[in-house]
Design a protein around this motif. Structure first.
Motif, mmCIF file in Angstrom:
data_model
loop_
_atom_site.group_PDB
_atom_site.id
_atom_site.type_symbol
_atom_site.label_atom_id
_atom_site.label_comp_id
_atom_site.label_asym_id
_atom_site.label_seq_id
_atom_site.Cartn_x
_atom_site.Cartn_y
_atom_site.Cartn_z
ATOM 1 N N TYR A 8 72.366 50.390 4.693
ATOM 2 C CA TYR A 8 71.311 49.437 4.363
ATOM 3 C C TYR A 8 70.392 49.217 5.557
ATOM 4 O O TYR A 8 70.705 49.561 6.694
ATOM 5 N N PHE A 9 69.229 48.643 5.257
ATOM 6 C CA PHE A 9 68.209 48.372 6.267
ATOM 7 C C PHE A 9 68.584 47.177 7.133
ATOM 8 O O PHE A 9 69.233 46.240 6.677
ATOM 9 N N ASP A 10 68.109 47.202 8.365
ATOM 10 C CA ASP A 10 68.041 45.993 9.182
ATOM 11 C C ASP A 10 66.593 45.525 9.101
ATOM 12 O O ASP A 10 65.728 46.002 9.819
ATOM 13 N N GLU A 11 66.312 44.604 8.187
ATOM 14 C CA GLU A 11 64.926 44.241 7.888
ATOM 15 C C GLU A 11 64.231 43.542 9.047
ATOM 16 O O GLU A 11 63.007 43.453 9.076
ATOM 17 N N SER A 12 64.982 43.048 10.021
ATOM 18 C CA SER A 12 64.352 42.376 11.157
ATOM 19 C C SER A 12 63.647 43.361 12.079
ATOM 20 O O SER A 12 62.830 42.966 12.910
ATOM 21 N N GLU A 13 63.957 44.653 11.947
ATOM 22 C CA GLU A 13 63.381 45.659 12.841
ATOM 23 C C GLU A 13 62.517 46.669 12.099
ATOM 24 O O GLU A 13 62.248 47.757 12.604
#
Length: 270
Positions: A115-120
């Motif tokens: 999954y994505f790390d949406e903060s980056e």
């Protein structure tokens, strides 16, 4: 205006030939969409062929990372308790209950979660179509999208060998770009026209679905890809495949000589 059209066509072709690239692991696996598991929501007959084609890509993955259009699925969970926690936090089980029941799937079948790390993430990645990819115990990939599950299966060992043979023998020149047209030239050592074509046909992007027979010319059309195709041989050692799309023409010219195949690919915008 021509520059705008060319840029648009480049973007379309780039998106169509999207690979999911995985890095930092010794073994890569190629995956293809399992079309017969697409429900009516993605059925081309329902008018949603664009959605179907969005997922008809060639995926290359490993156990460490999956990258799609520059967006990394590099957070990986392998502990079932952690996988369950992440999926619960996004309401996965409720949103996808119908498909989970249909395919007899539960947490016990989930082997790995990307999954994505949406903060980056960049704006492009934040607006990406989906955020999670689940690897099942049978090595299939499952993408939750719009309350429906999309499945990919790994290629057979034989097909993996064909892809690896193609990649290992490929030598390409720098792309030549002109006005509304660009050309790629690649060489494949120790490979015949049929060898190169069969390996490329495994990638849905090329739409090489027809079986080849040396010297046999024919036409083909595929409504789901909105393309008309012409296969034309010049003897047994030269084949030109021309694809007519709504936004332009792409030609592939295969020339076999001195135990290698030369492939000239020309993309032309209307």
């Amino acid at each position: 205006m021509k520059k705008i059209l060319l840029s648009s066509l480049l973007l379309i072709i780039w998106s169509c030939c999207t690979y999911a690239l995985a890095e930092n692991f010794s073994k890569n696996y190629h995956y293809r969409l399992i079309k017969d598991r697409l429900n009516e929501h993605f059925d081309p007959k329902s008018g949603n062929e664009r959605l179907s084609n969005t997922f008809d890509n060639f995926i290359l993955g490993d156990l460490a990372k999956i990258n799609i259009l520059g967006c990394d699925f590099n957070n990986v969970e392998v502990n079932q308790e952690n996988i369950n926690s992440v999926l619960n936090s996004i309401g996965f089980y409720e949103a996808y209950a119908q498909d989970l029941k249909k395919y007899h799937l539960s947490l016990n079948e989930f082997n790995r979660l990307y999954y994505f790390d949406e903060s980056e993430l960049s704006d492009l990645c934040i607006n990406f179509n989906y955020k999670y990819i689940i690897q099942l115990n049978n090595h299939e990939l499952m993408i939750p999208y719009d309350n429906h599950l999309i499945f990919y299966k790994p290629l057979s060992d034989e097909d993996e060998s064909k892809i690896n043979h193609l990649n290992n023998n490929e030598q390409c020149l720098e792309t030549k770009q002109g006005e509304m047209q660009w050309t790629d030239t690649c060489y494949y050592n120790n490979m015949t026209i049929l060898d190169v074509y069969e390996a490329m046909s495994l990638n849905p992007y090329y739409v090489f679905r027809s079986k080849l027979k040396a010297g046999e010319n024919f036409l083909a059309d595929y409504e789901d890809k909105s393309v008309d195709m012409e296969y034309k041989w010049s003897g047994n050692n030269k084949l030109t495949i021309t694809q007519y799309f709504g936004g332009g023409v792409t030609s592939y010219t295969f020339i076999y000589k001195n135990n290698k195949t030369k492939l000239i690919t020309v993309h032309s915008a209307d």
